[in-house]
Design a protein around this motif. Structure first.
Motif, PDB file in Angstrom:
ATOM      1  N   TYR A   1       8.462  63.284  72.629  1.00 38.94           N
ATOM      2  CA  TYR A   1       7.509  62.288  72.535  1.00 38.94           C
ATOM      3  C   TYR A   1       6.243  62.745  72.874  1.00 38.94           C
ATOM      4  CZ  TYR A   1       4.984  58.133  73.414  1.00 38.94           C
ATOM      5  OH  TYR A   1       4.061  57.241  73.608  1.00 38.94           O
ATOM      6  N   ASP A   2       5.143  62.426  72.472  1.00 40.94           N
ATOM      7  CA  ASP A   2       3.764  62.926  72.734  1.00 40.94           C
ATOM      8  C   ASP A   2       2.898  61.646  72.271  1.00 40.94           C
ATOM      9  OD1 ASP A   2       1.381  64.281  72.652  1.00 40.94           O
ATOM     10  OD2 ASP A   2       1.678  65.035  70.414  1.00 40.94           O
TER      11      ASP A   2
ATOM     12  N   THR B   1       8.846  65.405  76.684  1.00 39.77           N
ATOM     13  CA  THR B   1       7.424  65.241  75.912  1.00 39.77           C
ATOM     14  C   THR B   1       7.189  66.535  75.364  1.00 39.77           C
ATOM     15  OG1 THR B   1       6.276  65.845  77.984  1.00 39.77           O
ATOM     16  CG2 THR B   1       6.660  63.491  77.579  1.00 39.77           C
TER      17      THR B   1
ATOM     18  N   GLY C   1      10.291  59.933  68.844  1.00 40.00           N
ATOM     19  CA  GLY C   1       9.776  61.284  69.030  1.00 40.00           C
ATOM     20  C   GLY C   1       9.287  62.024  67.814  1.00 40.00           C
TER      21      GLY C   1
ATOM     22  N   TYR D   1      12.346  58.173  79.913  1.00 42.22           N
ATOM     23  CA  TYR D   1      11.383  59.163  79.507  1.00 42.22           C
ATOM     24  C   TYR D   1      12.442  60.524  79.502  1.00 42.22           C
ATOM     25  CZ  TYR D   1       6.648  60.734  79.192  1.00 42.22           C
ATOM     26  OH  TYR D   1       5.361  61.118  78.702  1.00 42.22           O
TER      27      TYR D   1
END
Lengths: 237, 237
Positions: free
Chosen positions: B158-159, B88, B124, B85
């Motif tokens: 990223y979403d 975001t 992303g 990760y």
């Protein structure tokens, strides 16, 4: 957040706490933060049955009463919405006797809840023969009962792929009537979502109870709320 | 599952274990079950910085080296795929200095990994100005490096909504190149997904490390693998 439900006493609630040394005398516990929506994974029915010398399929029946004990606590603590994991498409891989048992437990639980003060919403694939006929009238729409104190959702023959496929087919989740889950409580010690509402669970805080679901005690719920006090809500910010 | 990577010794690995009393002498630990795909949430950089008398934004830089230590362990234990990760869309709500710091840390990490033996895949939203220019060449396609021993995915800007919206737009997740995650390891004590690949994480087992990510130690990873041995994989069946 104090609300009317926290003031309610009475015999049922006393009954609940009677055998629970952890919560005795804590009936009026106040919390700063109350999750709006709690997800419930009542796991461990089969392991509980085996531990108690029963057949695996006999465990599910013992999971109905705990659901009502928890329902009363949800009202008491002012929870606005709760989603119970009934059964999933994945669960239908189990042997027939177990499938019959968990389906019947689900039907009984939902029918009994329909006599309470909740807005009932059953989410699942009704097109499949595994979806129980008796629950079709509650499926994929919110049906309000009594004084409508809480939104109660049941995942019945639910399938996370089916849910997300709604985005392909209609541009909406099949579970679009269900809000973001703030707190997930899972009984039975496993530490996973098992396909529970993937879109609504993205920000959920996870609380795991090691006891099996038929061994539910109010202290499990209160411990989860106590733990939830220490979780910040940042939503990534 | 024993594989060639578990047999590799050498100076780097010795360096890793040097300061780690938990794993010293356990270099050849064997596991029955090795997760194919591990999700990594390296949280707690800002809390670590504050705890160490630094500015919050200074924490991210200390999160790069641990990533490479973990990368070596992933190879050694034969993990086929790992997803880190990075940051975001939600994280972009933070103040500019923090945004700059975590973006730079991500760029450095990915660029350094591009010199290793992995198949790199950055997922992303590149349409947003928050997506770093330097990483566009790795975005939304798999770029292979060296001996390609592991699939390494990075979530960058990223979403989860953007990801799921792929189902609406093209009938596919934006992250469709990423497989199901078997084991999630999150540092920093929080017990939530924070929007990490909702479709791939539906069956993931969750392991939480209370230490902050910059305090990474190999024992965290090994403890997670040890715990994973006790998780059954039923996929609901």
């Amino acid at each position: 957040m104090i609300n009317e439900f926290q003031m309610i006493g009475g015999p049922l609630r006393q009954g609940l706490y009677q055998n629970d040394c952890f919560t005795r005398g804590m009936r009026m516990e106040q919390f700063q933060r109350i999750p709006s929506h709690i997800g419930i994974i009542p796991d461990g029915n089969r392991r509980w049955a085996v531990q108690n010398g029963l057949l695996k399929e006999d465990g599910y029946g013992y999971g109905i009463e705990p659901g009502f004990q928890l329902y009363e606590l949800l009202l008491e603590y002012g929870i606005r919405e709760a989603t119970f994991y009934g059964f999933t498409k994945d669960n239908n891989k189990r042997v027939l006797k177990q499938r019959e048992a968990f389906t019947q437990a689900c039907v009984k639980a939902v029918e009994r809840l329909s006599g309470k003060d909740g807005n009932l919403y059953v989410v699942g694939n009704t097109q499949s023969p595994a979806f129980p006929e008796e629950l079709k009238k509650y499926a994929n729409q919110r049906v309000c009962f009594g004084r409508g104190k809480i939104n109660l959702n049941f995942l019945v023959n639910y399938d996370w792929k089916w849910d997300l496929n709604g985005l392909r087919e209609t541009g909406q989740l099949k579970s679009s009537g269900i809000s973001k889950v703030d707190l997930m409580i899972r009984w039975g010690g496993r530490r996973r979502l098992s396909g529970f509402l993937p879109a609504q669970a993205v920000y959920s805080d996870f609380y795991i109870v090691d006891d099996f679901w038929p061994d539910f005690r109010p202290s499990h719920f209160l411990d989860a709320l106590r733990w939830y006090q220490s979780c910040d809500v940042t939503l990534g910010g």
